[in-house]
Scaffold this active site. Structure first.
Site, PDB file in Angstrom:
ATOM      1  N   LYS A  72      54.396  50.434  70.404  1.00 14.42           N
ATOM      2  CA  LYS A  72      54.664  49.300  71.147  1.00 14.42           C
ATOM      3  C   LYS A  72      56.212  48.784  70.979  1.00 14.42           C
ATOM      4  CE  LYS A  72      50.161  47.370  70.743  1.00 14.42           C
ATOM      5  NZ  LYS A  72      49.218  46.131  70.569  1.00 14.42           N
ATOM      6  N   ASP A 109      48.467  41.964  75.790  1.00 16.38           N
ATOM      7  CA  ASP A 109      48.041  41.513  74.734  1.00 16.38           C
ATOM      8  C   ASP A 109      47.758  40.024  74.708  1.00 16.38           C
ATOM      9  OD1 ASP A 109      46.898  43.872  73.216  1.00 16.38           O
ATOM     10  OD2 ASP A 109      49.024  44.045  72.196  1.00 16.38           O
TER      11      ASP A 109
END
Length: 279
Positions: A72, A109
């Site tokens: 990420k 997210d």
């Protein structure tokens, strides 16, 4: 469906380890519901060292990628640009390839957390608590910056982690207080508790759930329910689980990668539940 949409019809989730990922189940369910018969979604075991080469080998048939740990942050230097949401926590979980060849990064997210909470009726809270201080905790803090009007207390195991969470609080504009993990049961006095720790970490706290708990957001989805989530629900508290987060963030990924909106939330959730039940 237009030829432009047909031109980019491949996507996948990358990470290490990746075999457990439910993303293929969710995305394929969306493709089926949307009638995107030419689309494929796979999974690839890719670590940080292998990521640059993997990206370079992709052809024009790729629409996007979902990223999990440890990619990420590693992906950011390899992209042409990232969204403000991704920049706020220095984490990208979604890459979309544009027709002009650009690689753009986003973080679904954070809005996924907010959507999962809204679904359970949590629009705003005066205080909140976070259990843990890893990458998911920083995303949780970013989500709380939109709905928590007061203090957020992070329960952590070391001063280094505490300093990290206070730093994220300053960056995100959240009033963050830190406390030692030994006092984690005190978190249950707040109206919203976000558990971001690995499986088993919160089991010992289950006995401390109060008679009238607020909302628990436990980001795990396997094993599920966690011991803490079971105790919380038994006391009548609202429970938001990791599958809720996974589905809501995947909905946003599908919409970005395919250009089709809205993505079929309920079909994706049902597919995820069935896959977990079969494990």
């Amino acid at each position: 469906m237009s030829s432009e949409v047909q031109a980019r019809h491949r996507a996948a989730v990358l990470g290490s380890p990746i075999a457990h990922s439910l993303s293929p189940v969710l995305h394929r369910a969306a493709y089926a519901e949307l009638g995107l018969t030419g689309w494929e979604y796979g999974r690839h075991e890719i670590d940080e060292a292998a990521l640059p080469g993997f990206l370079e080998r992709l052809d024009d048939g790729w629409a996007g990628l979902s990223l999990t740990m440890p990619l990420k942050r590693a992906v950011i230097p390899l992209l042409d640009g990232i969204s403000d949401t991704a920049a706020s926590v220095e984490a990208v979980n979604t890459v979309v390839f544009t027709e002009d060849g650009r690689r753009t990064g986003d973080n679904t997210d954070i809005p996924g957390m907010l959507a999962a909470l809204r679904e359970r009726g949590v629009q705003q809270v005066g205080q909140a608590a976070i259990l843990g201080a890893g990458a998911t905790a920083s995303s949780a803090l970013a989500a709380l910056s939109h709905i928590c009007t007061g203090e957020v207390t992070a329960y952590v195991r070391s001063e280094a982690r505490a300093a990290e969470m206070r730093g994220w609080g300053e960056r995100l504009g959240v009033d963050v207080r830190t406390a030692d993990w030994s006092r984690a049961a005190a978190a249950f006095d707040t109206p919203l508790v976000v558990a971001t720790t690995p499986a088993g970490t919160t089991d010992a706290l289950a006995a401390a759930v109060p008679e009238r708990p607020g909302t628990l957001f436990d980001v795990l989805y396997e094993p599920w329910p966690t011991t803490l989530a079971t105790a919380w629900g038994a006391r009548g508290g609202a429970v938001v689980g990791g599958l809720d987060l996974l589905v809501h963030q995947a909905v946003l990924q599908v919409e970005q990668m395919t250009g089709r909106s809205p993505a079929p939330l309920e079909a994706m959730r049902a597919a995820g539940e069935a896959a977990l039940a079969g494990r």
